[in-house]
Design a protein around this motif. Structure first.
Motif, PDB file in Angstrom:
ATOM      1  N   LEU A  40      15.971  20.582  45.315  1.00 16.01           N
ATOM      2  CA  LEU A  40      17.230  21.290  45.482  1.00 16.01           C
ATOM      3  C   LEU A  40      17.913  21.057  46.774  1.00 16.01           C
ATOM      4  N   ALA A  41      17.043  21.082  47.842  1.00 17.87           N
ATOM      5  CA  ALA A  41      17.555  20.873  49.089  1.00 17.87           C
ATOM      6  C   ALA A  41      18.383  19.480  49.308  1.00 17.87           C
ATOM      7  N   LYS A  42      18.047  18.549  48.708  1.00 12.60           N
ATOM      8  CA  LYS A  42      18.541  17.065  48.549  1.00 12.60           C
ATOM      9  C   LYS A  42      19.726  17.008  47.665  1.00 12.60           C
ATOM     10  N   GLY A  43      20.025  18.183  46.905  1.00 15.22           N
ATOM     11  CA  GLY A  43      21.062  18.172  45.814  1.00 15.22           C
ATOM     12  C   GLY A  43      20.445  17.350  44.622  1.00 15.22           C
ATOM     13  N   ILE A  44      19.189  17.390  44.388  1.00 18.47           N
ATOM     14  CA  ILE A  44      18.662  16.749  43.168  1.00 18.47           C
ATOM     15  C   ILE A  44      18.413  17.882  42.192  1.00 18.47           C
ATOM     16  N   ASN A  45      19.015  17.593  40.775  1.00  9.84           N
ATOM     17  CA  ASN A  45      18.583  18.559  39.861  1.00  9.84           C
ATOM     18  C   ASN A  45      17.359  18.374  39.313  1.00  9.84           C
ATOM     19  N   PRO A  46      16.255  19.238  39.564  1.00 12.86           N
ATOM     20  CA  PRO A  46      14.914  19.094  39.195  1.00 12.86           C
ATOM     21  C   PRO A  46      14.578  18.989  37.651  1.00 12.86           C
ATOM     22  N   VAL A  47      13.810  17.924  37.087  1.00  6.27           N
ATOM     23  CA  VAL A  47      13.517  17.947  35.801  1.00  6.27           C
ATOM     24  C   VAL A  47      12.322  18.688  35.713  1.00  6.27           C
ATOM     25  N   LEU A  48      12.225  19.885  34.829  1.00  4.12           N
ATOM     26  CA  LEU A  48      11.025  20.607  34.523  1.00  4.12           C
ATOM     27  C   LEU A  48      10.260  20.114  33.272  1.00  4.12           C
ATOM     28  N   LYS A  49      11.318  19.649  32.503  1.00  5.54           N
ATOM     29  CA  LYS A  49      10.689  19.352  30.934  1.00  5.54           C
ATOM     30  C   LYS A  49       9.996  18.002  30.967  1.00  5.54           C
ATOM     31  N   LEU A  50       8.678  18.017  30.573  1.00  2.00           N
ATOM     32  CA  LEU A  50       7.892  16.778  30.539  1.00  2.00           C
ATOM     33  C   LEU A  50       8.690  15.930  29.142  1.00  2.00           C
ATOM     34  N   PRO A  91       3.074  12.278  28.968  1.00  5.65           N
ATOM     35  CA  PRO A  91       4.256  12.547  29.685  1.00  5.65           C
ATOM     36  C   PRO A  91       4.437  11.298  31.006  1.00  5.65           C
ATOM     37  N   LEU A  92       5.596  10.952  30.962  1.00  6.09           N
ATOM     38  CA  LEU A  92       5.746  10.228  32.009  1.00  6.09           C
ATOM     39  C   LEU A  92       5.130  10.781  33.573  1.00  6.09           C
ATOM     40  N   GLN A  93       5.244  12.061  33.584  1.00  7.03           N
ATOM     41  CA  GLN A  93       4.947  12.741  34.953  1.00  7.03           C
ATOM     42  C   GLN A  93       3.450  12.768  35.082  1.00  7.03           C
ATOM     43  N   HIS A  94       2.916  12.403  34.024  1.00  6.29           N
ATOM     44  CA  HIS A  94       1.392  12.655  34.263  1.00  6.29           C
ATOM     45  C   HIS A  94       0.568  11.218  34.479  1.00  6.29           C
ATOM     46  N   ILE A  95       1.435  10.290  34.231  1.00 10.45           N
ATOM     47  CA  ILE A  95       0.736   8.603  34.278  1.00 10.45           C
ATOM     48  C   ILE A  95       0.764   8.193  35.797  1.00 10.45           C
ATOM     49  N   THR A  96      -0.421   8.027  36.178  1.00  8.68           N
ATOM     50  CA  THR A  96      -0.631   7.366  37.785  1.00  8.68           C
ATOM     51  C   THR A  96      -0.760   5.851  37.788  1.00  8.68           C
ATOM     52  N   LYS A  97      -0.535   5.249  39.036  1.00  9.97           N
ATOM     53  CA  LYS A  97      -0.873   4.051  39.072  1.00  9.97           C
ATOM     54  C   LYS A  97      -2.141   3.697  38.500  1.00  9.97           C
ATOM     55  N   SER A  98      -3.277   4.142  38.745  1.00  9.88           N
ATOM     56  CA  SER A  98      -4.405   3.736  38.164  1.00  9.88           C
ATOM     57  C   SER A  98      -4.461   3.858  36.438  1.00  9.88           C
ATOM     58  N   ASP A  99      -3.934   4.957  36.178  1.00  8.01           N
ATOM     59  CA  ASP A  99      -3.905   5.065  34.480  1.00  8.01           C
ATOM     60  C   ASP A  99      -2.958   3.462  34.247  1.00  8.01           C
ATOM     61  N   TYR A 100      -2.096   3.337  34.641  1.00  5.22           N
ATOM     62  CA  TYR A 100      -1.041   2.341  34.452  1.00  5.22           C
ATOM     63  C   TYR A 100      -1.865   0.710  34.423  1.00  5.22           C
ATOM     64  N   GLN A 101      -2.550   0.734  35.629  1.00  5.91           N
ATOM     65  CA  GLN A 101      -3.320  -0.449  35.784  1.00  5.91           C
ATOM     66  C   GLN A 101      -4.577  -0.613  34.652  1.00  5.91           C
ATOM     67  N   THR A 102      -5.095   0.474  34.558  1.00  4.53           N
ATOM     68  CA  THR A 102      -6.256   0.566  33.566  1.00  4.53           C
ATOM     69  C   THR A 102      -5.640   0.136  32.231  1.00  4.53           C
ATOM     70  N   ILE A 135      13.624  11.892  36.556  1.00  2.00           N
ATOM     71  CA  ILE A 135      12.654  12.579  35.600  1.00  2.00           C
ATOM     72  C   ILE A 135      11.044  12.397  36.491  1.00  2.00           C
ATOM     73  N   ILE A 136      10.962  11.121  37.121  1.00  3.86           N
ATOM     74  CA  ILE A 136       9.764  11.011  38.114  1.00  3.86           C
ATOM     75  C   ILE A 136      10.187  10.609  39.161  1.00  3.86           C
ATOM     76  N   SER A 137       9.264  10.679  40.315  1.00  6.77           N
ATOM     77  CA  SER A 137       9.582  10.301  41.766  1.00  6.77           C
ATOM     78  C   SER A 137       8.866   9.042  42.158  1.00  6.77           C
ATOM     79  N   VAL A 138       7.721   8.789  41.423  1.00  2.80           N
ATOM     80  CA  VAL A 138       6.992   7.794  41.913  1.00  2.80           C
ATOM     81  C   VAL A 138       6.904   6.299  40.832  1.00  2.80           C
ATOM     82  N   ASP A 139       7.239   5.345  41.203  1.00  2.00           N
ATOM     83  CA  ASP A 139       7.120   4.234  40.234  1.00  2.00           C
ATOM     84  C   ASP A 139       5.547   3.697  40.140  1.00  2.00           C
ATOM     85  N   PHE A 140       4.907   4.174  38.962  1.00  2.00           N
ATOM     86  CA  PHE A 140       3.589   3.969  38.902  1.00  2.00           C
ATOM     87  C   PHE A 140       3.373   2.520  38.486  1.00  2.00           C
ATOM     88  N   THR A 141       4.430   1.859  38.533  1.00  2.00           N
ATOM     89  CA  THR A 141       4.473   0.201  37.720  1.00  2.00           C
ATOM     90  C   THR A 141       4.308  -0.683  39.105  1.00  2.00           C
TER      91      THR A 141
END
Length: 229
Positions: A40-50, A91-102, A135-141
């Motif tokens: 919010l401080a950066k002016g980004i509308n937070p996505v709360l829905k998974l 959810p995209l928000q729950h996938i980690t880099k290790s999940d994706y590599q697996t 929707i997500i902040s980290v590129d797990f790919t």
């Protein structure tokens, strides 16, 4: 038995607080609230829905790839099928880099490196747009290692001239009515591709002028249909 956070917010002069619950501990709720406040401080509308990865990828394909050919669309649909098998509605928000590599490593047990590279490129492009949408902040790919079976060198993929002649002679000596022999003979003497060969119909053969009309091909994937080229 769970914790909830509430963040005060004004939208167009009216109070519109952000609330989310279901956290197991107070600390988890505080961390999640801090992330939302930072956006919010950066002016980004937070996505709360998974956002499930399979439904988001399907929407992404329909939105950005609607003008691709049927063949290309079938490849994207195949990627969606693989996502549904391995991730389902995670959810995209729950996938980690290790999940994706697996996930990629699992594909590597049965698929070639080139096939996995194509699947990864589809998902990676989709994930980048999910980041752009907030929707997500980290590129797990990012920096994913592409596994897979080693591809054959070019010299092992094709017959050389001498091998072609040997096969041609063997086919002439064994034309016993089997369709596969005639298809191979036609491929060797015409240069037609496999998809073009199996799409031929009786109407394509002109025995009066000794010509064959090649105007369609058959898709390799089950989702592909026969169609004009």
């Amino acid at each position: 038995k769970t914790w909830q956070y509430t963040i005060s917010r004004m939208v167009n002069g009216k109070p519109k607080p952000i609330r989310k619950g279901g956290f197991k501990t107070k600390k988890e709720a505080q961390i999640a609230a801090a992330e939302v406040e930072a956006k919010l401080a950066k002016g980004i509308n937070p996505v709360l829905k998974l956002e499930p990865i399979n439904s988001y990828f399907e929407k992404w394909v329909n939105l950005y790839k609607s003008d691709v050919s049927k063949g290309t669309m079938a490849i994207y649909e195949n990627t969606l099928r693989i996502i549904n098998i391995h991730f389902q509605d995670t959810p995209l928000q729950h996938i980690t880099k290790s999940d994706y590599q697996t996930f990629l490593n699992e594909l590597g047990k049965t698929m070639s490196k080139e096939t996995i590279r194509k699947i990864n490129s589809h998902i990676r492009a989709c994930v980048k747009d999910a980041i752009d949408e907030g929707i997500i902040s980290v590129d797990f790919t990012r920096k994913a290692v592409i596994p897979g079976k080693k591809e054959k060198p070019p010299e092992e993929k094709y017959l050389n001239y001498e091998e072609s002649q040997q096969l041609l002679n063997a086919l002439y000596d064994n034309l016993n009515g089997r369709l596969i022999h005639y298809l191979l003979l036609l491929a060797l003497t015409s240069g037609m591709r496999f998809a073009e060969l199996v799409a031929l119909t009786r109407q394509d053969f002109n025995f009066l002028n000794n010509t064959i009309t090649v105007n369609k091909s058959w898709g390799y994937l089950p989702t592909l249909q026969i169609g004009k080229k």
